[in-house]
Design an enzyme around this catalytic site. Sequence first.
Site, PDB file in Angstrom:
ATOM      1  N   PRO A 162      20.567  -7.190  -5.059  1.00 12.81           N
ATOM      2  CG  PRO A 162      21.424  -6.347  -7.062  1.00 12.81           C
ATOM      3  CD  PRO A 162      20.162  -6.478  -6.274  1.00 12.81           C
ATOM      4  CB  CYS A 163      22.998  -3.463  -2.739  1.00 16.80           C
ATOM      5  SG  CYS A 163      21.843  -3.423  -1.375  1.00 16.80           S
ATOM      6  CD  GLN A 164      22.080  -5.990   2.030  1.00 14.92           C
ATOM      7  OE1 GLN A 164      23.196  -5.929   2.530  1.00 14.92           O
ATOM      8  NE2 GLN A 164      21.113  -5.139   2.298  1.00 14.92           N
TER       9      GLN A 164
END
Lengths: 203, 966, 264
Positions: A162-164
């Site tokens: 999810p960090c993108q």
Amino acid sequence: MMLRGLEPDSEALLWKMVSVGEYRDAIHSFLKLCSGAGEEWTPFEDDMDETRLMIVKKQIIVVGEGSAVETYDDVNSSPVDTNIPLYFEYHVIYNQPFSVPQLLFTATRPDESLVPLSALHEWVPQSLISSHSGDQGKQYLWETLTQIEHPILHRPIYALHPCQTSSFITQIRKFSKNWFLSWLTSIGPAVGLKIPLSLAKAH
Amino acid sequence: MSEASAHPEISKLCLLEAFGDVYMLQGRNQLKQLRSSLQMKKVAFASQSRDVLYAIGSDLKAYVWVSQPEVPIRQVVAIYENQRWTPTRGFSDSLLPTDRYAWSDESGRLHRTKDTAGLPSDYWRFERNVWEIDESFNGQLLGPEGWNYAIDFPATYTPEKRWNSMVRRRRWLRSCRYYGTELWAPLVVGDPAERGLSFIDISAGGCDVSFPDGHSQLLVWAVSTDGDIFIRTLCNRSSAYHGSSWMMVNLPDKVEVSQVSCSPAEGVWAVTATGWALVRTGISRDNQYGTGWAMVEPPLNGLITLTQVAVGPTSVWALGKGGSVWFRQGVKKEVPTGVAWVDIEWLSCSAITVSRNGEVFALGTEDRQVYWRTGVGLAEPHGRKWRMMGFKSPVHLPNEPSRILNWSFINATAGFLDPRSSTWEETEEWKDDIVEQLSHRFEKEMKNFSSLPSTVERDDWNAVADLRVWSAKHSQWEDCTIELAASEFNQTKFLIDSKHTKESILTSDLAAVQLHEHPAGLQELWVYTAVRSGTQSPIRLTGSRSVVEHWYTILSEGFREVNGVKGLKKEDAVWVLSSTGCPLVSCNDVTSKNSLEGVKWVTLSGHLDKVESASGITWALGYDRSIWIWTGSYKGKLGTEKRVQNDTHGVETYENQRWNPVGGFTSHLLLPTDRHAWSDESGRVQLNKDGFNLPSVAWKWDTDWQVDYDNADKKGWQYAFDFPFAYHPHKAMNDCVRRRRWFRTMKVELSAPWLPGPATKLRTLSICPEVKNGDIIPVWGVMMDGSAVLRDRVTRDSPQGDTWISVKSPTAFVDVSVGPHCVWAAAVDGTAYVRNGTKEKMDGLYWFQVEKPPNGASIVQVTVGHSAVWALCQDHTLWFRKDYSASFPEGTEWMCVSDDVFQISANAADQLYAIGLSPESGSMKTLARRTGVVPGSTIVSDLMGNGWDFGILAEHVSSRGIVLDA
Amino acid sequence: MSEDREILRELWNGQVPVHFVLSSEEITTVETPQPYFALVPRQTYFPLCLEKVNRHFLKSTSHAANAEVWLDWEGTPLRLHYPVGVLFDMYANEGILPWTVTVHYTNFPESELIHLPSRDAVEAHFMFTLKEADSLKHKNTLVSNMQKKDHKQLWTGLLNDRYDQFWAINRKLMETSTENPFFRYIPFRIYQPDKPFIQTLVRPVDEEGRRLTLEQLLKRTLPDASDRTVKIQGIRVPEQTPIQWLSEHFSHPDNFLHICVLDK
């Protein structure tokens, strides 16, 4: 007694992060859309924790020669036959630490064995990783598509990191009316998830 | 301006010890004694932002303590000069018989002249020598003469003389300053009727009350021995919180009071002799003292006899005779007496107090410990339970870890305390538990299985960083890489690699590691190695703060590991001060080392100008000449002291101007030969006001730039014929130049293991070496005025001693050194003096004068060893006193030894340590030791030695802690 | 303060004694191989440190050298993506030491265990967990703003057991300022036998600004548990310990507090 997720920071409401409330609203309106278009997503709710709202869709993808996808097996077994149906199950959950929705999925063969991650890595369209080449690309994949412990079901599952997502969603929110749909239709295809056009049109 | 608007970060609590000493507690490890020879019976903490306390002494008189304020407390004393107009003399001091005095106070009734105008009390001093005319009145500027005119006394005064103005007056002002800070000053008794007043209790509140006229004031209530109750009027800042007089407050008939408590906000409660409670009623914004009393029955329908009551901002607590604790429920503005008593369980208390923010503290009756009431808040105003806060023996005086302080009283009225915060919390408990468990874990899981192989290679490890190293040769900083690597033979190497420098140092060769702060906020890591190993010592490294600090830790921990330094030696160590005032202590055996190269130094925290260590105690002087005593600790593995040491340092600059016919005095037209417009006193060095930088980040400016009015005119100017002639405060006809002195002080505060010593400032001090354990250690000092003093009753257990004994001397001194048989001193005239008879009588018998050395140079320092005496002169020459002995301490003659010496310290082992210049270090002062000395010998050349051995860079040394081996 | 540094070092250096036994199903030789004893660092992950173990056992099996290893304790497959210390505290709990663990090279239980077939996989997992912790602790994530080489340094510091290397970067993730002395939320996971781990949002201070203790955190997440042993890093941490301090000092290299709650 219903445990509420903690109140979002004011920042969350502005951009980057998606609050629990926004997630739930997005899921509910998506589900409405789906029921109208014949898409089968099943919701699962946890009475004790509103952040654990999850929707699940099952899909069968048939793989074979000539298709855009080639399957690999793990090292030890023999080359695979053509026209094998692979059973995919997609989960959309709310990732609380990152405050964004997350797409998880499993991919099993008819004998219930898991499609290995390495195979899936080969599967991801080049377009998504074109900016990273060679080894870097490989590492990028490792960072983006991995196997994790399902936050709700606590069993192994594949996940898109999810960090993108947060910066991606920020972009989307600026110009899209339905950010959730835009997000799902952007990243879904990377892992075989097909969203019918009719959904997009219906909105 | 209400004090409540300032939220001080440091919260304080006041404690009274059984012997009458008053302490201020600032967090669990910071106990500060309010040093005084007076013993107190009761104490009231009145103001936290100003540190004002009131107390009742053992003489039953009331006292006030005012801490040193940042801005001095001043008052302006005013007297009036009155004149009447007569046709013959015009305005003159010829007044009608019915008129007021020619010189009077404002009312005109009291006679006041310039000579007799009283200072409010002994603790006030006039700041200037002259009275000044008040040039303004009611906001209007009067003429320089300052007269106000009126028809008669007293009428409306106007600045202009009207046709019917028959009288005039003008006001003379002189400001005076309060000097009675940091001591217990008796509250002045103005009225003769008050003289006999003795008190048994005092309470001060009102620090959070806002007064209608905007001025803040403390509300001080006191109970006399007769059971009457008094208020001290006008306890405000301008009276230095002394107030002006006692005013008795009426009590209900036949009621005698035994105790009183005043809230930091509004509210006054008292306890009667019969154990009832009295509540002051009618307190309002306009009348903070109230109008009447209401009686409140003691708990359990009068069965309990109350002994103490404590009023907080919103609550009232009380103690019963047997130690029972009661909370008064329902106290509100509308219902000041409250409604009912609530029994508070389990702890029997001897004293109770409520802080400014409502926290409740008490002293246990039996264990005399400080307890805090947890959970006090809106929901539960009487809190939940008592929690012990300890502070049993927090005073970490060296050699005195077991001293227990018995608390007899506690007061927190003005304190804004948060006992949950980390300054108070008993963090040690859980952390100690963790540390202990970690060592158990190690035993259980690792030590017992140490034979097993590890799945990781732990033996070789590397730590690398990018920093900059100072290259003295090229006078510049160079980028470098530093690395710690394993070397052969299981050692660790410290590698430095830069363009011009490639060093490899074994950690076992490290002599000392120091961290220095720079004005720009940069930090430097100084690594000392043996001077002669070829490397330039010290190696100076700088870089990003976190990296430098990280490496300082790595190197000092490595240093400690290699040298097995767990604690510091209190005896038999040499102390040294670096150029930044930082103390270093030798941590291995110094005497046995042939050369100072092998000596290792551990860095302590502190900022000091002088240090003296001998006979197991260590005293030091800050740059501001205050005395600090070492606590003896440096726990290393388990954490360091959390005490605070501070120091101040003054800087000055002169503003110089020359007179010219066109513009008058100006700094622009100074002659080319003149000094700079801004310079030092000599005039040679240019010193602009903004050119002063703080030495490091730990320093802060204490004051802003101020003008020195001493011996100068109203604006601070001193005039002279030319630079540099005699300066005087008034411009004479021929004066062509003038100068004005500006000064400013900076202060530093460090957490360092030093306790404040006796409150006097000393020029220098000396401790007698080789005193046996338990015996009294002679400590001599020279005061700022040059008088010699001796500190009484100093022992290892009580290093601060008791009092100063003045030693009558024929002259003023600049240095003193005490040996086992006598005391030597250096006088202002450059000669030396010897005091004999110190073995028989502590302060000795006679002074003998000793001549200057043959070259006529003035002696500035002396040091007494076991069999030798040395002197250092102003021209940096070092001299040895021939034929010194116990029976003949004056010796016979001076023999020249060396030059380029800056400071000396001899010890009982007859070694002479000094600060000098080594050939390698160039102009940087280095620690040195006299070589070739044979201790105890009678041959002069044996005692004088024949050369110098050099060690680390240092500014000051004290070697008198070294003892003769048995 | 230097006491805290000692504690960090002590925790980093912690190792546990393990008794590796080859599963009987794997043995293809006549002789049963000797078990392998070793001290394994608490902070690492099993897939990173089994080189010597594999070398020792693979002689006795017919598997190739890069077969995927997995371990079990008394029949329970060990989640290899948990730090070694956590697995030890959960399962070795007060049992006989060294801790006996069975080594397998076949029949990887896919439905239960996550594959970590290569170093890259472990690195990805480690970085992912670190980023998650970072997201919880800080409003503006620090890790994503770090340079690639700093990420690498954290990983290699862990991999090669280099405390200084690791902490040179990790200190930035553990820093707080005087204006802001607390993390946003404390990254923690509570493990209980036979239960999925619990992870919720908990702030290190309460509404009144008081520091939250371990006791309070446990009360909020496990309100029903009463008699229990709570272990972090193998220590029965006193329950009055503030969780902010714990997060700064007792976290594993992935910046998470792994809390084991066991029945007494």
